[in-house]
Design an enzyme around this catalytic site. Structure first.
Site, PDB file in Angstrom:
ATOM      1  N   GLY A   1      -4.127  -4.370   6.104  1.00 19.37           N
ATOM      2  CA  GLY A   1      -3.067  -4.122   7.081  1.00 19.37           C
ATOM      3  C   GLY A   1      -3.288  -2.804   7.791  1.00 19.37           C
ATOM      4  O   GLY A   1      -4.001  -1.929   7.294  1.00 19.37           O
TER       5      GLY A   1
ATOM      6  N   LYS B   1      -1.236  -0.823  -4.339  1.00 16.02           N
ATOM      7  CA  LYS B   1      -2.447  -0.081  -3.948  1.00 16.02           C
ATOM      8  C   LYS B   1      -2.047   1.358  -3.699  1.00 16.02           C
ATOM      9  O   LYS B   1      -1.131   1.618  -2.915  1.00 16.02           O
ATOM     10  CB  LYS B   1      -3.039  -0.736  -2.698  1.00 16.02           C
ATOM     11  CG  LYS B   1      -4.007   0.112  -1.910  1.00 16.02           C
ATOM     12  CD  LYS B   1      -4.720  -0.734  -0.871  1.00 16.02           C
ATOM     13  CE  LYS B   1      -4.710  -0.091   0.496  1.00 16.02           C
ATOM     14  NZ  LYS B   1      -5.409  -0.899   1.509  1.00 16.02           N
ATOM     15  N   LEU B   2      -2.731   2.264  -4.388  1.00 14.34           N
ATOM     16  CA  LEU B   2      -2.415   3.687  -4.251  1.00 14.34           C
ATOM     17  C   LEU B   2      -3.456   4.354  -3.371  1.00 14.34           C
ATOM     18  O   LEU B   2      -4.659   4.245  -3.626  1.00 14.34           O
ATOM     19  CB  LEU B   2      -2.420   4.371  -5.623  1.00 14.34           C
ATOM     20  CG  LEU B   2      -1.486   3.787  -6.689  1.00 14.34           C
ATOM     21  CD1 LEU B   2      -1.656   4.564  -7.997  1.00 14.34           C
ATOM     22  CD2 LEU B   2      -0.033   3.839  -6.221  1.00 14.34           C
ATOM     23  N   LYS B   3      -3.004   5.067  -2.360  1.00 12.99           N
ATOM     24  CA  LYS B   3      -3.916   5.876  -1.557  1.00 12.99           C
ATOM     25  C   LYS B   3      -4.301   7.110  -2.377  1.00 12.99           C
ATOM     26  O   LYS B   3      -3.426   7.723  -3.014  1.00 12.99           O
ATOM     27  CB  LYS B   3      -3.219   6.307  -0.266  1.00 12.99           C
ATOM     28  CG  LYS B   3      -2.957   5.155   0.672  1.00 12.99           C
ATOM     29  CD  LYS B   3      -4.265   4.679   1.261  1.00 12.99           C
ATOM     30  CE  LYS B   3      -4.048   3.671   2.361  1.00 12.99           C
ATOM     31  NZ  LYS B   3      -5.314   3.235   2.955  1.00 12.99           N
TER      32      LYS B   3
ATOM     33  N   SER C   1       0.858  -1.177   0.000  1.00 13.21           N
ATOM     34  CA  SER C   1       0.000   0.000   0.000  1.00 13.21           C
ATOM     35  C   SER C   1       0.899   1.233   0.000  1.00 13.21           C
ATOM     36  O   SER C   1       1.743   1.380   0.883  1.00 13.21           O
ATOM     37  CB  SER C   1      -0.877  -0.037   1.252  1.00 13.21           C
ATOM     38  OG  SER C   1      -1.606   1.153   1.369  1.00 13.21           O
TER      39      SER C   1
ATOM     40  N   ASN D   1     -10.178   5.566   1.557  1.00 14.05           N
ATOM     41  CA  ASN D   1     -10.505   5.736   2.988  1.00 14.05           C
ATOM     42  C   ASN D   1     -11.695   6.675   3.195  1.00 14.05           C
ATOM     43  O   ASN D   1     -11.628   7.618   4.002  1.00 14.05           O
ATOM     44  CB  ASN D   1      -9.279   6.198   3.783  1.00 14.05           C
ATOM     45  CG  ASN D   1      -8.244   5.103   3.937  1.00 14.05           C
ATOM     46  OD1 ASN D   1      -7.172   5.151   3.340  1.00 14.05           O
ATOM     47  ND2 ASN D   1      -8.571   4.066   4.713  1.00 14.05           N
TER      48      ASN D   1
ATOM     49  N   ASP E   1     -13.747  -1.739   3.289  1.00 15.96           N
ATOM     50  CA  ASP E   1     -12.807  -1.910   4.405  1.00 15.96           C
ATOM     51  C   ASP E   1     -13.503  -1.381   5.660  1.00 15.96           C
ATOM     52  O   ASP E   1     -14.168  -2.147   6.387  1.00 15.96           O
ATOM     53  CB  ASP E   1     -11.511  -1.140   4.063  1.00 15.96           C
ATOM     54  CG  ASP E   1     -10.479  -1.106   5.170  1.00 15.96           C
ATOM     55  OD1 ASP E   1     -10.750  -1.607   6.275  1.00 15.96           O
ATOM     56  OD2 ASP E   1      -9.370  -0.558   4.960  1.00 15.96           O
TER      57      ASP E   1
ATOM     58  N   LYS F   1      -9.797  -7.144   7.948  1.00 15.47           N
ATOM     59  CA  LYS F   1      -8.791  -6.801   8.961  1.00 15.47           C
ATOM     60  C   LYS F   1      -9.315  -7.392  10.249  1.00 15.47           C
ATOM     61  O   LYS F   1     -10.358  -6.951  10.756  1.00 15.47           O
ATOM     62  CB  LYS F   1      -8.650  -5.285   9.102  1.00 15.47           C
ATOM     63  CG  LYS F   1      -7.982  -4.620   7.916  1.00 15.47           C
ATOM     64  CD  LYS F   1      -7.920  -3.112   8.080  1.00 15.47           C
ATOM     65  CE  LYS F   1      -7.202  -2.503   6.874  1.00 15.47           C
ATOM     66  NZ  LYS F   1      -7.462  -1.058   6.766  1.00 15.47           N
TER      67      LYS F   1
ATOM     68  N   GLU G   1     -11.158   0.685  -3.299  1.00 13.55           N
ATOM     69  CA  GLU G   1     -11.397   0.361  -1.878  1.00 13.55           C
ATOM     70  C   GLU G   1     -12.009   1.553  -1.144  1.00 13.55           C
ATOM     71  O   GLU G   1     -11.507   2.667  -1.229  1.00 13.55           O
ATOM     72  CB  GLU G   1     -10.058  -0.035  -1.252  1.00 13.55           C
ATOM     73  CG  GLU G   1     -10.156  -0.475   0.201  1.00 13.55           C
ATOM     74  CD  GLU G   1      -8.809  -0.987   0.734  1.00 13.55           C
ATOM     75  OE1 GLU G   1      -7.936  -1.359  -0.085  1.00 13.55           O
ATOM     76  OE2 GLU G   1      -8.631  -1.005   1.959  1.00 13.55           O
TER      77      GLU G   1
ATOM     78  N   ASP H   1      -7.276   3.170  -2.856  1.00  9.90           N
ATOM     79  CA  ASP H   1      -7.970   3.163  -1.564  1.00  9.90           C
ATOM     80  C   ASP H   1      -8.211   4.613  -1.144  1.00  9.90           C
ATOM     81  O   ASP H   1      -7.257   5.371  -0.943  1.00  9.90           O
ATOM     82  CB  ASP H   1      -7.123   2.437  -0.511  1.00  9.90           C
ATOM     83  CG  ASP H   1      -7.841   2.289   0.827  1.00  9.90           C
ATOM     84  OD1 ASP H   1      -8.989   2.771   0.948  1.00  9.90           O
ATOM     85  OD2 ASP H   1      -7.249   1.690   1.744  1.00  9.90           O
TER      86      ASP H   1
HETATM   87  O1  SMG Z   1      -0.317  -2.350   6.788  1.00 10.67           O
HETATM   88  O2  SMG Z   1       0.441  -2.267   4.769  1.00 10.67           O
HETATM   89  C1  SMG Z   1      -0.234  -1.831   5.677  1.00 10.67           C
HETATM   90  C2  SMG Z   1      -1.050  -0.583   5.431  1.00 10.67           C
HETATM   91  C3  SMG Z   1      -2.182  -0.877   4.549  1.00 10.67           C
HETATM   92  O3  SMG Z   1      -3.211   0.957   3.468  1.00 10.67           O
HETATM   93  C4  SMG Z   1      -3.162   0.267   4.450  1.00 10.67           C
HETATM   94  N1  SMG Z   1      -3.985   0.454   5.478  1.00 10.67           N
HETATM   95  O4  SMG Z   1      -7.239   1.699   4.791  1.00 10.67           O
HETATM   96  O5  SMG Z   1      -6.316  -0.122   4.244  1.00 10.67           O
HETATM   97  C5  SMG Z   1      -6.267   0.966   4.801  1.00 10.67           C
HETATM   98  C6  SMG Z   1      -5.009   1.452   5.509  1.00 10.67           C
HETATM   99  C7  SMG Z   1      -5.311   1.851   6.895  1.00 10.67           C
HETATM  100  C8  SMG Z   1      -4.131   2.185   7.730  1.00 10.67           C
HETATM  101  S1  SMG Z   1      -3.808   3.844   7.793  1.00 10.67           S
HETATM  102  C9  SMG Z   1      -2.654   4.030   9.046  1.00 10.67           C
HETATM  103 MG    MG Z   2      -8.363   0.532   3.359  1.00  3.11          MG
END
Ligand code: SMG
Ligand code: MG
Length: 372
Positions: free
Chosen positions: A291, A162-164, A136, A191, A239, A263, A214, A189
């Site tokens: 994660g 995976k790109l935020k 990610s 969020n 998620d 998760k 996502e 993703d």
């Molecule tokens: O653990 O590799 C990892 C991070 C994966 O992007 C990741 N997590 O929304 O999926 C999600 C984010 C939430 C964590 S933000 C601190």
């Molecule tokens: Mg997520």
């Protein structure tokens, strides 16, 4: 049967190798609650996925600490002999607080499995000893910085990028990475940062052959997710919206997603995560393991979970070196083929290194038994 005779809480802090920016904020350091339980024959570890603030979820480190110290911990100490599967009942008087429950429940399960010399993966019915890993990638300063990070991760062997994204930092960045890597498995993703009225952005993303989008919309809005899914080809993956097997079932019935990110910490622990897995499997919906920048304790738990049969997409289970200069456990490494080994030892198969644990501990407390 297992009887928990002591519960110890620790708050630990570890530097990250680089800041991790999402649509809701930037993590510069990993700070989380660890639980160690002691039974007559073993100890067990649980790592909480909450962070310093209630941003990803309503829970945060101090709420988790308080919830375990004042409510869940004393109830567990009072409960006497139990099976890990009984904890739902022991914790039933506390609503929500799933991350706190997960931490304690996972620690008890770990201790019980160590007593029985069974690995968590075997207990869960895992079917593989290595799991496919993706990575990610946080929101970068510039498009070129992002491209360089992606190139580096692909060179290491990660099987999915995976790109935020967030409003305004999205289509152009994803186009750049897709142009550099036409065949790579790519997802985004958000969020929960977008609204249904951002449909034009989703239509543009829909042209980029994404593995999934996502959590695009508000975490409490399954109906809008269903409306969005009806308008785009890319599968929506949920998620934050999935807090339980019941949520997964509702989301799937509504057509709000075609993929689920599991998760275990978000849903109340490994046992509820298994129920989410089963609901999705029965509905023909693939899952993968998300994660939360976990240390080696949480990573070991996640790898065991991801060994279950319906985890058919690459997981956010990256190597220790992607997160920390030095992990709390022996480091997890990525194999050249982009997989990671599932720990095979009893329980989660790893423990904190004592030197690292004392170096990283900010605060520690033994949970008192309930006052009469
Ligand atoms: O653990 O590799 C990892 C991070 C994966 O992007 C990741 N997590 O929304 O999926 C999600 C984010 C939430 C964590 S933000 C601190
Ligand atoms: Mg997520």
């Amino acid at each position: 049967m297992t009887k928990v005779r002591a519960i110890e809480l620790s708050l630990v802090g570890l530097p990250l190798v680089r800041p991790f920016r999402t649509s809701f904020g930037t993590s510069r350091r990993k700070t989380c609650v660890l639980v160690r339980v002691e039974t007559d024959h073993a100890e067990g570890w649980g790592e909480c996925v909450a962070d310093l603030e209630p941003d990803f979820s309503p829970e945060w480190n101090d709420s988790v600490w308080e919830c375990i110290s004042s409510f869940l911990g004393p109830a567990l100490l009072d409960a006497g002999d139990l099976e890990p599967e009984d904890l739902d009942v022991v914790f039933a008087h506390v609503r929500g607080n799933r991350m706190a429950k997960a931490t304690l429940a996972n620690a008890v399960l770990d201790a019980s499995l160590r007593e029985h010399e069974t690995s968590l993966a075997a207990y869960l019915g895992g079917v593989r000893d290595r799991v496919e890993s993706g990575v990610s990638v946080g929101i970068a300063e510039t498009t070129d910085a992002l491209r360089a990070q992606v190139d580096g991760y692909l060179a290491e062997g990660y099987r999915r990028i995976k790109l935020k994204i967030e409003p305004g930092i999205d289509v152009e960045r994803v186009v750049a990475v897709r142009t550099d890597h036409p065949a790579v498995a790519l997802s985004v993703d958000a969020n929960a940062a977008y609204r249904l009225s951002d449909i034009d952005t989703f239509r543009s993303l829909d042209e980029l052959d994404l593995l999934m989008v996502e959590q695009p919309l508000h975490h409490e809005d399954l109906v809008d997710h269903a409306a969005l899914q009806a308008q785009i080809r890319s599968p929506i993956c949920l998620d934050e919206s999935i807090r339980s097997a019941a949520d997964a079932s509702a989301a799937i019935s509504l057509g709000a997603c075609r993929i689920v990110n599991i998760k275990q910490g978000r849903v109340g622990g490994v046992l509820e995560a298994r129920r989410v897995h089963d609901v999705c499997r029965d509905a023909g919906v693939p899952v993968w393991c998300g994660g939360m920048l976990e240390t080696g304790i949480g990573r070991a738990t996640n790898l065991a979970l991801a060994s279950m049969p319906n985890f058919t997409l690459p997981n956010d289970t990256s190597a220790s070196a992607r997160y920390f200069p030095d992990d709390l456990t022996e480091p997890f490494v990525l194999e050249a083929d982009g997989t990671m080994h599932v720990p095979a030892g009893p329980g989660i198969g790893v423990s904190p290194r004592p030197d690292m644990l004392s170096e990283c501990t900010i605060r520690r407390e033994t949970v008192p038994a309930r006052k009469e």
